[in-house]
Design a protein around this motif. Structure first.
Motif, short mmCIF file in Angstrom:
data_model
loop_
_atom_site.label_atom_id
_atom_site.label_comp_id
_atom_site.label_asym_id
_atom_site.label_seq_id
_atom_site.Cartn_x
_atom_site.Cartn_y
_atom_site.Cartn_z
N LEU A 1 8.00 7.37 -10.29
CA LEU A 1 7.97 6.72 -8.95
C LEU A 1 6.63 6.05 -8.84
N PRO A 2 6.92 4.71 -8.83
CA PRO A 2 5.55 3.77 -8.77
C PRO A 2 4.95 3.79 -7.33
N GLY A 3 3.72 4.09 -7.23
CA GLY A 3 2.97 4.26 -5.81
C GLY A 3 2.06 5.32 -6.10
N LEU A 4 1.49 5.47 -4.68
CA LEU A 4 0.75 6.73 -4.81
C LEU A 4 1.39 7.78 -3.73
N ILE A 5 1.48 9.22 -4.65
CA ILE A 5 2.28 10.14 -4.14
C ILE A 5 1.45 11.09 -3.27
N VAL A 6 1.61 11.22 -1.94
CA VAL A 6 0.92 12.20 -1.11
C VAL A 6 1.82 12.94 -0.28
N PRO A 7 1.37 14.23 0.20
CA PRO A 7 2.17 14.98 0.94
C PRO A 7 2.83 14.27 1.98
N GLY A 8 3.92 14.79 2.54
CA GLY A 8 4.68 13.93 3.91
C GLY A 8 3.80 14.32 4.84
#
Ligand code: GUN
Ligand code: ZN
Length: 430
Positions: A63-70
Motif C-alpha cells: 500500500l503506497p502512502g502513509l497508513i494511519v488508523p481510521g
C-alpha cells in the motif's frame, strides 16, 4: 471478493495510541512496516524486516502512502448533511432557521435511509471509520443509520434525540423519549459494531422531567454513552443560565440530573468556567472538540490550555452540519489554528492522536480501534502526501512530522487514497 482469512499489508505505518504529552513512546512509526490481519483484526504489526520471515506464507499487498488508523469523529449530525454551509446565523438562530426544519423530514424512513447512506459514504471518503452520531428525535432515524452502518460494517454509536421542549413537529414527550430509547437499545444491542448513546439534544430542549429520565436510562443501561452539547455559544449559555438559575454553571445542569460521568461525551465546551473544567476532569467525562463548527457559528475557540491544565479527556469532531468539512485532517488543521488563537500549539502527532485514539478513548472504543495495535480491528486509512500538486511540493523530502503537519493543514478528502474497514477496502479514490 472477500479477503483471505489471514493477509497482510506492507507500507509506511504510523499511529499514536496515547497522548504524546503524557507518553514519549506514544508515536509508533514503521517506515517499511507490515500489518498482519486475521478475521478483520490486527494480529501482528511491526517492521517488515522483523516480521517477514514469520509471515512468509501470508499473502501481502503493498500500500503506497502513509497508513494511519481510521479516523474517529467524536461528534457529528447525520441529518444535517444537506444543510451544511447554511448562511448567516449563530447557534440558536441557525437551529431555528436551518436545522429544525431539515430534521423534520426524518419522520420519513425512506428519506432517513437515503441520507444515512450518503452520510456514511461521505465519512468513508474522508477516512472516518468510527463516529458518535446525532440522529433526530425520530426513532426510525436511528434505525436508518444503524441499518446502513451494519451493512458497511462501520463502528457507529448513535441514539434517538431527546427534545420534549423542541419546536412543534420535532418534540417528543418524556414518556415517548423513554420508551423509544429503551426499544432502540433492546433492538440494536450487540449487533455488528454498533453502540448506543442516550442523547438529550442540549439543556434548552429538554424538560427537567426528561433530563431526569435520561439519567435514569444511563443507570439502567450501563453500557451506553451520554451524548449532548455543552457551553458552545454565548447566547446559548446565557439562555441556560436564565432557565436554571440555581445551577452553578452549564455543566451543573447536567450534573443535577445524573448526566456527568466517565461515559459522558459533551460536544464543544468552548466556554467553561474552571469549576466545570475541574468537574469534567474529576468525573472522567470528555469533550468532543469541534473547531470547524465553532468557527462557522462564531462560537469561539476551544481552550486547549485549560483542558490540559485540568486534565480533561478530549477528542476531535467535525460537528457537521455546523462544521463545514467531513475531513478529520482538515478539522485537525482547524484545531491547530484554534489552539494558536488562544496561545497554544497542537503538534501534528497530538493532532493525529486526537483524531484517532483520543476520540476512540472518549467513545470508550479504544480497545477496539484507534491505534492499529494487535487485537484491534483493522480499520485504517492510506494517506496520499502528494494528493495535490501543492501537497506534493510541500511534502517532498520532508520529515515525518513535517509531512504530517502539511497533511493536517492542506489535506482533506483528496488526501484519502483508500479507507479500509476490518481489513477490507471500503473506499478507493481510484
Ligand atoms: N446545540 C443543540 N443542537 C445543536 C446542533 O444541532 N448543532 C450544534 N452545533 N449545536 C447544537
Ligand atoms: Zn453538534
Amino acid at each position: 471478493m472477500a479477503a483471505p482469512a489471514i493477509h497482510a499489508f506492507r507500507g509506511e505505518l504510523l499511529s499514536v495510541a496515547h497522548d504524546p504529552r503524557d507518553d514519549p513512546d506514544a508515536v509508533r512509526h514503521e517506515a517499511d512496516g507490515l500489518l498482519v490481519i486475521e478475521a478483520g483484526l490486527v494480529v501482528a504489526r511491526g517492521a517488515y524486516a522483523d516480521l517477514a520471515e514469520r509471515f512468509a506464507a501470508v499473502p501481502v499487498v503493498n500500500l503506497p502512502g502513509l497508513i494511519v488508523p481510521g479516523f474517529v469523529d467524536a461528534h457529528v449530525h447525520y441529518p444535517q448533511l444537506d444543510r451544511i454551509a447554511a448562511y448567516g446565523e449563530q447557534l440558536l438562530d441557525w437551529l431555528e432557521r436551518h436545522i429544525f426544519p431539515a430534521e423534520q423530514a426524518f419522520a420519513d424512513r425512506a428519506h432517513a435511509d437515503l441520507v444515512a447512506d450518503a452520510f456514511l459514504d461521505e465519512l468513508l471518503r474522508n477516512g472516518t471509520t468510527s463516529a458518535l452520531v446525532f440522529a433526530t428525535v425520530h426513532e426510525q432515524s436511528v434505525d436508518a443509520l444503524f441499518t446502513a452502518a451494519l451493512a458497511r460494517r462501520m463502528r457507529i454509536i448513535s441514539g434517538k434525540v431527546l427534545m420534549d421542549r423542541g419546536p412543534a413537529g420535532l418534540a417528543d414527550t418524556p414518556q415517548s423519549g423513554d420508551d423509544e430509547t429503551g426499544a432502540l437499545i433492546a433492538r440494536w444491542r450487540g449487533r455488528g459494531r454498533l453502540g448506543y448513546a442516550v442523547t438529550p439534544r442540549f439543556a434548552l430542549t429538554s424538560s427537567d422531567d426528561q433530563l431526569h429520565r435520561a439519567g435514569a436510562l444511563l443507570k439502567r443501561h450501563g453500557e451506553v454513552l451520554l451524548h449532548t452539547h455543552l457551553a458552545e455559544n454565548p447566547r446559548e449559555i446565557a439562555a441556560v443560565a436564565a432557565r436554571f438559575p440555581d445551577c452553578a454553571d452549564y455543566l451543573d445542569v447536567y450534573d443535577r440530573f445524573g448526566l456527568v460521568g466517565a461515559r459522558s461525551v459533551f460536544a464543544h465546551g468552548v466556554h467553561l468556567p474552571d469549576r466545570s473544567a475541574m468537574r469534567l476532569a474529576q468525573s472522567g467525562a470528555g469533550i468532543a472538540v469541534c473547531p470547524g463548527s465553532n468557527l462557522f457559528l462564531g462560537s469561539g475557540f476551544f481552550d486547549f490550555g485549560q483542558a490540559e491544565a485540568f486534565g480533561i479527556r478530549t477528542g476531535l469532531a467535525t460537528d457537521v452540519g455546523a462544521g463545514t468539512t467531513f475531513s478529520m485532517l482538515h478539522t485537525a488543521g482547524l484545531a491547530y489554528q484554534a489552539a494558536l488563537a488562544r496561545g497554544h500549539r497542537l503538534d501534528p502527532f497530538r493532532a493525529l492522536y486526537l483524531a484517532t485514539a483520543g476520540s476512540a478513548g472518549l467513545l470508550h472504543i479504544a480497545d477496539r480501534v484507534g491505534a492499529l495495535e494487535p487485537g484491534q480491528e483493522a480499520d485504517f486509512v492510506v494517506l496520499d502526501g502528494a494528493a495535490t500538486p501543492l501537497l506534493a511540493r510541500r511534502t517532498a523530502g520532508a520529515s515525518l512530522a513535517d509531512r504530517l503537519f502539511a497533511l493536517q493543514i492542506l489535506g482533506d478528502d483528496r488526501a484519502i487514497r483508500q479507507t479500509w474497514l476490518m481489513g477490507e477496502c471500503a473506499w478507493d479514490r481510484a
